[in-house]
Design an enzyme around this catalytic site. Structure first.
Site, PDB file in Angstrom:
ATOM      1  CD  GLU A  24      -2.827  -1.243  -0.026  1.00 22.72           C
ATOM      2  OE1 GLU A  24      -3.098  -0.197  -0.648  1.00 22.72           O
ATOM      3  OE2 GLU A  24      -3.195  -2.374  -0.395  1.00 22.72           O
TER       4      GLU A  24
ATOM      5  CG  ASP B 282       2.496  -7.268  -5.793  1.00 20.60           C
ATOM      6  OD1 ASP B 282       1.953  -6.814  -4.766  1.00 20.60           O
ATOM      7  OD2 ASP B 282       1.931  -8.080  -6.560  1.00 20.60           O
TER       8      ASP B 282
HETATM    9 ZN   LIG Z   1      -2.656  -2.758  -4.670  1.00 21.02          ZN
END
Ligand SMILES: [Zn+2]
Length: 425
Positions: free
Chosen positions: A282, A364
């Site tokens: 996030e 990621d």
């Molecule tokens: Zn995401």
């Protein structure tokens, strides 16, 4: 019967039905693909999911698909009935008579018609929560919470929507040929305002946000936030369990009000190590400026939309095709544009999904770099997919068109390929 009104009505019907039947077909392709893999857990998922959970995820996916088909068929039928019978125009006309032809009156009339359409879809929303989600053990909401959510939604749409619509309708009269540029400015302003205010004023109307409790998790997440430069902003736990057992995390807002919310359901399901990976992901969205990029893109598309609307609104056949009177000014053109634009922009959704999936891969990779390895992110994603009974075997055409997050396998394989920068062995 070749007047422009008739031709445009046929074109509009064609656009609505093409989209409807395409979705039906794509849903069918996806459901067949899921059924084909339903009998045993595919090789790649054997260490993630046991047989019983996998079968349950297949049943959940297929039940959601059936519900989606019923709900799409219903809303398409309602839209066609309202548009092509002239009922929408006569309803609008009746509200306008009661609210007078001022910008405020027309804005209220528009809002009332849109409200009516969303009221018609309420039974499906209720069924989804209290039948479908309930059946698979996800529903935590009470009838009372559900009703209060709907009521709050109506009040908010009135408080925010009507002033914005009134201002835009007033501008169409007051600012000459380039009204659509001014109107666009109004929407940009409202959107920026909402991005700043929504996390502070609106989200708390629906959910409780609390700081992380003192302890090892908070220390760990704070160290990560410091290390990655996510300072002076909230990491909070949201009581998602109030409505559903589904788990998630999100980043929202601009400026000081920005926040990362971890669902309490997520905090319960995951280890500290996995939660750290989710938070890092996030923070990645924040550091890589994904929210401002999305907002900038929506400004561009809104501008294109207003320009298109300015061209259509000048044509008597655009509103005449559905029985609106030319005395109602711009308001019916707004309404019709709002109802029909989706039949065109729908075909661009694979592009925006692709763009969104690119952001997910970037976040990621950011998370892996922040933590120094990709393994915790992988186990976090596996848990998330298992606990939410996600469809593990979407048809590639279906996921390519609709998925704004990559399917689990694709995401895992990108994470497994991740290497720390600087080339440590
Ligand atoms: Zn995401």
């Amino acid at each position: 019967m070749s007047d422009p009104e008739t031709i445009f009505a046929i074109v509009a019907l064609g656009l609505i039905l093409t989209r409807y039947f395409f979705e039906l077909w794509l849903d069918g392709v996806n459901a067949a693909y899921v059924r084909k893999h339903a009998d045993e857990v595919p090789e790649a998922f054997r260490e993630i999911m046991d047989e019983a959970t996998y079968k349950k995820s297949v049943r959940y996916t297929l039940a959601k698909a059936r519900f989606g088909t019923a709900s799409d068929s219903y809303s398409t039928a309602i839209l066609c009935a309202l548009l092509f019978s002239g009922l929408l125009a006569s309803l609008f006309g009746q509200v306008v008579v009661r609210t007078a032809q001022s910008a405020w009156g027309l804005a209220v009339a528009l809002w009332a018609v849109i409200l009516l359409m969303s009221l018609l879809s309420l039974p499906f929303s209720w069924w989804s929560q209290f039948r479908l989600e309930e059946q698979f053990g996800f529903n935590n909401s009470t009838q009372r919470t559900w009703c209060s959510d709907q009521a709050k939604g109506v009040v908010l749409s009135f408080a925010i929507g009507v002033p914005m619509l009134a201002l835009i309708l007033w501008l169409t009269e007051a600012s000459g040929d380039y009204w659509w540029l001014w109107a666009w400015g109004v929407v940009v302003f409202f959107q920026l305002l909402m991005s700043v205010l929504a996390p502070v004023l609106i989200l708390p109307l629906f959910n409780k946000f609390t700081p992380l409790p003192e302890g090892s998790l908070k220390d760990r997440l704070n160290r990560l936030a410091k290390r990655t430069g996510f300072t002076n902003a909230g990491i909070q736990v949201m009581d998602g369990s109030k409505r559903s057992k589904h788990s998630n995390a999100f980043f929202t807002g601009l400026g000081k009000g920005r926040k990362i919310a971890l669902f309490d359901t997520l905090v319960e399901q995951m280890s500290e190590e996995e939660l750290e990976a989710v938070l890092a992901h996030e923070i990645g969205h924040y550091k890589l400026k994904h929210v401002p990029k999305m907002i900038a893109w929506s400004f561009v598309t809104t501008l294109a939309g207003f320009w298109g609307l300015s061209l259509l609104a000048g044509q008597p056949w655009f509103t005449g095709a559905f029985g609106f009177s030319s005395e109602d000014g711009f308001a019916p053109a707004f309404l019709l544009f709002g109802l029909l634009a989706g039949t065109v922009t729908f075909w661009l959704s694979p592009l925006s999904s692709l763009w969104s999936r690119k952001f997910e891969y970037e976040a990621d990779a950011f998370a892996s770099a922040a933590i120094g390895e990709s393994a915790p992110m992988i186990t976090a994603l596996r848990k998330l997919n298992r606990e939410n009974l996600s469809n593990l075997t979407p048809h590639p055409w279906y996921s390519g068109f609709h998925y704004d997050h990559p399917a689990l396998l694709e995401r895992e394989s990108a994470l497994k390929d991740w290497k720390p920068a600087g080339g440590a062995a």
